[in-house]
Write an enzyme that holds these catalytic residues in place. Structure first.
Site, short mmCIF file in Angstrom:
data_model
loop_
_atom_site.label_atom_id
_atom_site.label_comp_id
_atom_site.label_asym_id
_atom_site.label_seq_id
_atom_site.Cartn_x
_atom_site.Cartn_y
_atom_site.Cartn_z
N GLU A 145 0.72 -1.25 -0.04
CA GLU A 145 0.00 0.00 -0.05
C GLU A 145 0.96 1.04 0.14
O GLU A 145 0.59 2.18 -0.78
CB GLU A 145 -0.86 -0.17 1.28
CG GLU A 145 -2.15 -0.97 1.21
CD GLU A 145 -2.88 -0.98 2.19
OE1 GLU A 145 -3.92 -1.64 2.42
OE2 GLU A 145 -2.41 -0.84 3.32
N LYS B 287 -12.76 6.35 11.78
CA LYS B 287 -11.25 6.50 11.57
C LYS B 287 -10.85 8.05 11.72
O LYS B 287 -9.41 8.10 11.70
CB LYS B 287 -11.15 5.95 10.31
CG LYS B 287 -11.76 4.58 9.77
CD LYS B 287 -11.12 3.46 10.86
CE LYS B 287 -11.94 2.26 10.38
NZ LYS B 287 -11.65 1.71 9.19
#
Length: 236
Positions: A107, A125
């Site tokens: 990623e 988040k």
């Protein structure tokens, strides 16, 4: 689930992907990305667009193929226009903790070679400081033979608790797509994350950290009421 999908639809309309044709896209991992890729696939079909997609994991690769998008890699497309991904936590400076799904190294590689890195996540988040919402620590990918000395070095230098991540449906530790182990460092205080990230990466045996510092340009949060909140830096 509806908030996640609405978040993704807003992102597709308002992000740099409004100019989607002939772009190289990095495709991240996780449940939120599933909705974004589905909408991308719809646009490609509806508008007869040409895009190629670079996956960040085996899961992302399968997602690209299942939605009929063009799969590529960094050998053929070493420069990306936009990378999209989720996050485990985002602070007020757009620093991220990623790697809860075990894909942090690939990623970070894909995001690092993109001109613009966009994150989509749900409201849980969103934090002012890292560690405020995410309590599972910073994932750190390590060479298997080094996990014990790296564990000792982390606790000696930075405190906190370090745990080898164990698999759920297999005996033994989680093994990444790169054949490595993951340590979860549960820190016990707020750090200067840029310095800590650099220091951890200097420990022999560390492959990469789940600290994504000063990488994201924009974050879309799907809020509990279905609205979308955006945090951003200057335009990509």
């Amino acid at each position: 689930m509806r908030a996640k999908r609405r978040n993704c639809l807003c992102w597709v309309r308002t992000s740099p992907l409004g100019r989607l044709n002939n772009q190289v896209l990095g495709i991240g991992s996780g449940s939120t990305i599933v909705h974004a890729v589905q909408r991308l696939a719809e646009r490609v079909k509806e508008e007869n667009l040409t895009i190629v997609c670079i996956p960040t994991s085996f899961q992302a690769r399968q997602l690209i193929l299942q939605n009929g998008l063009t799969l590529s890699d960094l050998d053929r497309n070493p420069e990306l226009d936009v990378a999209i991904d989720g996050a485990d936590e985002v602070d007020s400076d757009l620093n991220l903790i990623k790697g809860g799904g075990g894909c942090l190294t690939q990623e970070k590689i894909v995001a690092g070679f993109a001109k613009c890195f966009i994150v989509i996540a749900d409201y849980r988040k969103k934090s002012d400081s890292l560690g405020e919402q995410w309590k599972k620590g910073v994932p750190i990918e390590v060479i298997p033979m080094a996990y014990v000395p790296v564990t000792k070095a982390l606790t000696k230098k930075f405190g906190g608790v370090v745990e080898l991540r164990m698999a759920v449906n297999k005996a033994g530790p989680v093994v990444t797509d790169n054949g490595n182990f993951i340590l979860d460092w549960k820190f016990d205080k707020v750090h200067e994350w840029r310095e800590v990230n650099s220091a951890i990466k200097m420990i022999p045996g560390v492959v990469e950290t789940g600290l994504f510092i000063d990488m994201a340009q924009r974050v879309y949060f799907g809020m509990e009421d279905g609205s979308v909140s955006v945090r951003e830096k200057p335009p990509c």
